[in-house]
Design a protein around this motif. Structure first.
Motif, PDB file in Angstrom:
ATOM      1  N   LYS A 338     -27.894  35.647  -5.986  1.00 30.90           N
ATOM      2  CA  LYS A 338     -29.138  36.331  -5.606  1.00 30.90           C
ATOM      3  C   LYS A 338     -29.436  37.417  -6.639  1.00 30.90           C
ATOM      4  CE  LYS A 338     -27.512  37.278  -1.345  1.00 30.90           C
ATOM      5  NZ  LYS A 338     -27.355  37.881  -0.006  1.00 30.90           N
ATOM      6  N   SER A 362     -26.827  32.355   1.554  1.00 30.04           N
ATOM      7  CA  SER A 362     -25.733  31.381   1.706  1.00 30.04           C
ATOM      8  C   SER A 362     -25.258  30.878   0.342  1.00 30.04           C
ATOM      9  CB  SER A 362     -26.191  30.192   2.560  1.00 30.04           C
ATOM     10  OG  SER A 362     -26.656  30.653   3.793  1.00 30.04           O
ATOM     11  N   GLU A 364     -22.449  30.977  -1.088  1.00 26.71           N
ATOM     12  CA  GLU A 364     -21.128  30.317  -1.133  1.00 26.71           C
ATOM     13  C   GLU A 364     -21.225  28.806  -0.994  1.00 26.71           C
ATOM     14  OE1 GLU A 364     -21.950  32.881   0.667  1.00 26.71           O
ATOM     15  OE2 GLU A 364     -20.629  34.543   0.102  1.00 26.71           O
ATOM     16  N   ASP A 377     -21.762  37.388  -6.208  1.00 28.37           N
ATOM     17  CA  ASP A 377     -22.281  37.803  -4.908  1.00 28.37           C
ATOM     18  C   ASP A 377     -21.498  38.995  -4.361  1.00 28.37           C
ATOM     19  OD1 ASP A 377     -23.999  37.661  -2.781  1.00 28.37           O
ATOM     20  OD2 ASP A 377     -22.972  36.008  -1.764  1.00 28.37           O
ATOM     21  N   ILE A 378     -22.039  39.515  -3.268  1.00 28.53           N
ATOM     22  CA  ILE A 378     -21.417  40.626  -2.560  1.00 28.53           C
ATOM     23  C   ILE A 378     -20.246  40.114  -1.730  1.00 28.53           C
ATOM     24  CG2 ILE A 378     -21.882  42.122  -0.571  1.00 28.53           C
ATOM     25  CD1 ILE A 378     -23.152  43.045  -3.166  1.00 28.53           C
ATOM     26  N   GLU A 380     -17.796  41.619   1.239  1.00 30.76           N
ATOM     27  CA  GLU A 380     -17.556  42.806   2.055  1.00 30.76           C
ATOM     28  C   GLU A 380     -16.173  42.714   2.687  1.00 30.76           C
ATOM     29  OE1 GLU A 380     -20.656  43.670   4.886  1.00 30.76           O
ATOM     30  OE2 GLU A 380     -19.621  45.479   5.564  1.00 30.76           O
ATOM     31  N   THR A 381     -16.015  41.868   3.694  1.00 31.40           N
ATOM     32  CA  THR A 381     -14.684  41.707   4.303  1.00 31.40           C
ATOM     33  C   THR A 381     -13.900  40.594   3.607  1.00 31.40           C
ATOM     34  OG1 THR A 381     -15.570  40.071   5.832  1.00 31.40           O
ATOM     35  CG2 THR A 381     -15.596  42.383   6.559  1.00 31.40           C
ATOM     36  N   GLY A 382     -14.613  39.728   2.890  1.00 33.07           N
ATOM     37  CA  GLY A 382     -13.958  38.598   2.232  1.00 33.07           C
ATOM     38  C   GLY A 382     -13.857  37.366   3.130  1.00 33.07           C
ATOM     39  N   LYS A 383     -14.329  37.534   4.374  1.00 34.74           N
ATOM     40  CA  LYS A 383     -14.219  36.436   5.351  1.00 34.74           C
ATOM     41  C   LYS A 383     -14.986  35.193   4.929  1.00 34.74           C
ATOM     42  CE  LYS A 383     -13.477  38.036  10.067  1.00 34.74           C
ATOM     43  NZ  LYS A 383     -14.205  38.602  11.177  1.00 34.74           N
ATOM     44  N   THR A 384     -16.191  35.386   4.438  1.00 34.66           N
ATOM     45  CA  THR A 384     -17.022  34.227   4.064  1.00 34.66           C
ATOM     46  C   THR A 384     -16.307  33.394   3.009  1.00 34.66           C
ATOM     47  OG1 THR A 384     -18.920  35.653   4.441  1.00 34.66           O
ATOM     48  CG2 THR A 384     -19.371  33.536   3.417  1.00 34.66           C
TER      49      THR A 384
HETATM   50  C1  PRP Z   1     -23.581  38.488   2.274  1.00 33.86           C
HETATM   51  C2  PRP Z   1     -23.037  37.893   0.994  1.00 33.86           C
HETATM   52  C3  PRP Z   1     -21.928  37.004   1.465  1.00 33.86           C
HETATM   53  C4  PRP Z   1     -21.419  37.737   2.693  1.00 33.86           C
HETATM   54  C5  PRP Z   1     -20.149  38.457   2.339  1.00 33.86           C
HETATM   55  O1  PRP Z   1     -24.461  37.574   2.825  1.00 33.86           O
HETATM   56  O2  PRP Z   1     -24.074  37.163   0.309  1.00 33.86           O
HETATM   57  O3  PRP Z   1     -22.407  35.733   1.798  1.00 33.86           O
HETATM   58  O4  PRP Z   1     -22.413  38.676   3.089  1.00 33.86           O
HETATM   59  O5  PRP Z   1     -19.618  39.154   3.450  1.00 33.86           O
HETATM   60  P1  PRP Z   1     -18.088  39.043   3.842  1.00 33.86           P
HETATM   61  O6  PRP Z   1     -17.274  39.273   2.627  1.00 33.86           O
HETATM   62  O7  PRP Z   1     -17.896  40.132   4.869  1.00 33.86           O
HETATM   63  O8  PRP Z   1     -17.862  37.700   4.428  1.00 33.86           O
HETATM   64  P2  PRP Z   1     -25.498  37.972   3.960  1.00 33.86           P
HETATM   65  O9  PRP Z   1     -24.797  38.194   5.254  1.00 33.86           O
HETATM   66  O10 PRP Z   1     -26.337  39.086   3.492  1.00 33.86           O
HETATM   67  O11 PRP Z   1     -26.370  36.635   4.129  1.00 33.86           O
HETATM   68  P3  PRP Z   1     -26.992  35.651   3.047  1.00 33.86           P
HETATM   69  O12 PRP Z   1     -25.870  34.826   2.514  1.00 33.86           O
HETATM   70  O13 PRP Z   1     -27.967  34.833   3.803  1.00 33.86           O
HETATM   71  O14 PRP Z   1     -27.622  36.473   2.001  1.00 33.86           O
END
Ligand code: PRP
Length: 428
Positions: A338, A362, A364, A377-378, A380-384
């Protein structure tokens, strides 16, 4: 025939007043072509504002440009005969803001040659007087920086030692920019010093009527306009404002409203899309706002960063499917993101060729379905990442929410804004 001033448009009147001011001080009009050899800009990139240049080939096949800047042409043509040159001009320049080319009307002056302190003071005085003419009674602010380049987006990098910038209340961006540019003169093999400034007249288009309404709100409005990002980060940010004494109880009521105010506290909040906060602030509709540093890095908005709020902490990462080694991978790397600007500059620094695939969410999913090799990408917790069999490969930067301010608002509402920063800092 007597010509009535009433038939002149606002721009024309301002133009006339500025030109008569400059000629009173012995400045002579300078006229030039709007076309310039492209080479001039290619060879002086270091002195140019960022952004593309509109180029074309003329009838003889020579590469030409629609002039993005006036000073460079003046310096190129200045005769190095030891005489002081005092010039003013009224010209259009053509600049890109990354999305489109804009024609900007500038009135400016240049003083080139053996400068003394008096010449420099005169130019500074004329800058202030130009601001006053253009401001038509509104408050003005001239920032002067010595030996410092507080460089800004779109700033001309040829100014050094002394730079100055002018603001007018109600105009969201600087309307005047100037400074000394002796170094540019050296670059052209010329002796002496140079100082000048330009007034950006196109920014004043909306000031032609009595300015009772600015950006949709009453001018007398003492309210501080605050843009918050819709969602969890915005709610956390609002809590910080609330606990610092800038509450607005209406905001907690269940509703679809987007604007809330508390006139006792002189605050007005807007909920905007997180990626748009910095746009509202840059354009001055909001005086301040809360935005992730990832967004600021991506869009390079022309705003001040006042505080790190310490919330919304996460990291900007390169990530890939488990076991994927981007460094050993020999093909062009396909990067889904993004944040195309962050990704581009990250791989440019590494000298790596990439193909950017811009997605809106989305991210990932892209490596999993074979659309990309890695994502930027961002995390945060790394869970995704974990739940999608991916892992971080490389950290690009830490991210957190920042309190930002419109540059002009900060000049005219600095007491209120500094007061708010102090209260928030206490609370943090
Ligand atoms: C953000 C980012 C990752 C996720 C990471 O997506 O793009 O997909 O959060 O967070 P995590 O490390 O805690 O799992 P967002 O929730 O903004 O949705 P998007 O993918 O639709 O942009």
């Amino acid at each position: 025939m007597e010509v009535s001033k009433d038939i002149l448009s606002y721009d024309e009147q301002i133009n006339l007043e500025l030109r008569s001011l400059y000629s009173q001080f012995g400045y002579k009009p300078y006229k030039m072509s709007r076309f310039e050899e492209y080479e001039l800009y290619a060879e002086n990139k270091a002195f140019m504002p960022s952004g593309d240049i509109l180029a074309f080939t003329d009838v003889s096949g020579k590469l030409m440009a629609l002039r993005p800047d006036v000073t460079l042409s003046i310096v190129k043509n200045a005769i190095d005969d030891g005489n002081l040159k005092k010039l003013y001009y009224n010209e259009n320049v053509y600049r890109s803001n990354g999305i489109e080319y804009k024609e900007q009307m500038q009135v400016g002056l240049e003083c080139i040659g053996e400068l003394d302190a008096e010449n420099v003071n005169e130019v500074l005085k004329l800058a202030q007087q130009s601001l006053d003419i253009v401001a038509k009674g509104r408050r003005t602010h001239l920032d002067v920086y010595h030996n410092g380049n507080e460089t800004e987006k779109n700033d001309l990098t040829y100014y050094s030692d002394l730079t100055f910038r002018g603001y007018i209340e109600g105009v969201p961006a600087k309307v005047l920019s100037g400074g000394r540019y002796d170094e540019l003169l050296r670059k052209f093999g010329k002796s002496g010093g140079a100082i000048g400034f330009a007034v950006y007249l196109n920014l004043l288009e909306n000031l032609d009527q009595e300015a009772t309404v600015i950006n949709g709100f009453e001018r007398e409005d003492a309210m501080l306009n605050i843009a918050l990002p819709k969602g969890r980060l915005g709610e956390k940010a609002y809590e910080i404002f609330e606990e610092s004494g800038y509450e607005c109880p209406e905001i907690n009521e269940e509703s679809r409203k987007l604007v809330f105010e508390n006139s006792d506290k002189n605050v007005r909040y807007f909920w905007v899309k997180p990626t748009d906060v910095a746009v509202y602030v840059e354009r001055g509709v909001a005086d301040i706002g809360v935005v992730g540093s990832d967004i600021l890095l991506e869009y390079s908005n022309d705003v001040y960063q006042l505080l790190d709020l310490g919330i919304g902490k996460c990291t900007m990462q390169v990530a890939a499917e488990k076991g994927f080694h981007q460094d050993g991978f020999e093909k062009t790397l396909r990067v889904a993101t993004k944040f195309p600007n962050i990704a581009r500059s990250h791989y440019l620094n590494k000298g790596r060729e990439i193909d950017i695939i811009k997605l809106n969410g989305s991210i990932e999913l892209a490596p999993l379905l074979g659309l990309a090799d890695v994502v930027v990408d961002i995390v945060e917790t790394g869970k995704t990442l974990i739940e999608n069999n991916m892992e971080p490969v490389e950290k690009i930067s830490d991210v957190s929410a920042r309190l930002i301010s419109n540059k002009a608002s900060y000049k005219f509402k600095h007491e209120v804004i500094d007061g708010l920063c102090a209260k928030i800092t206490e609370r943090l």
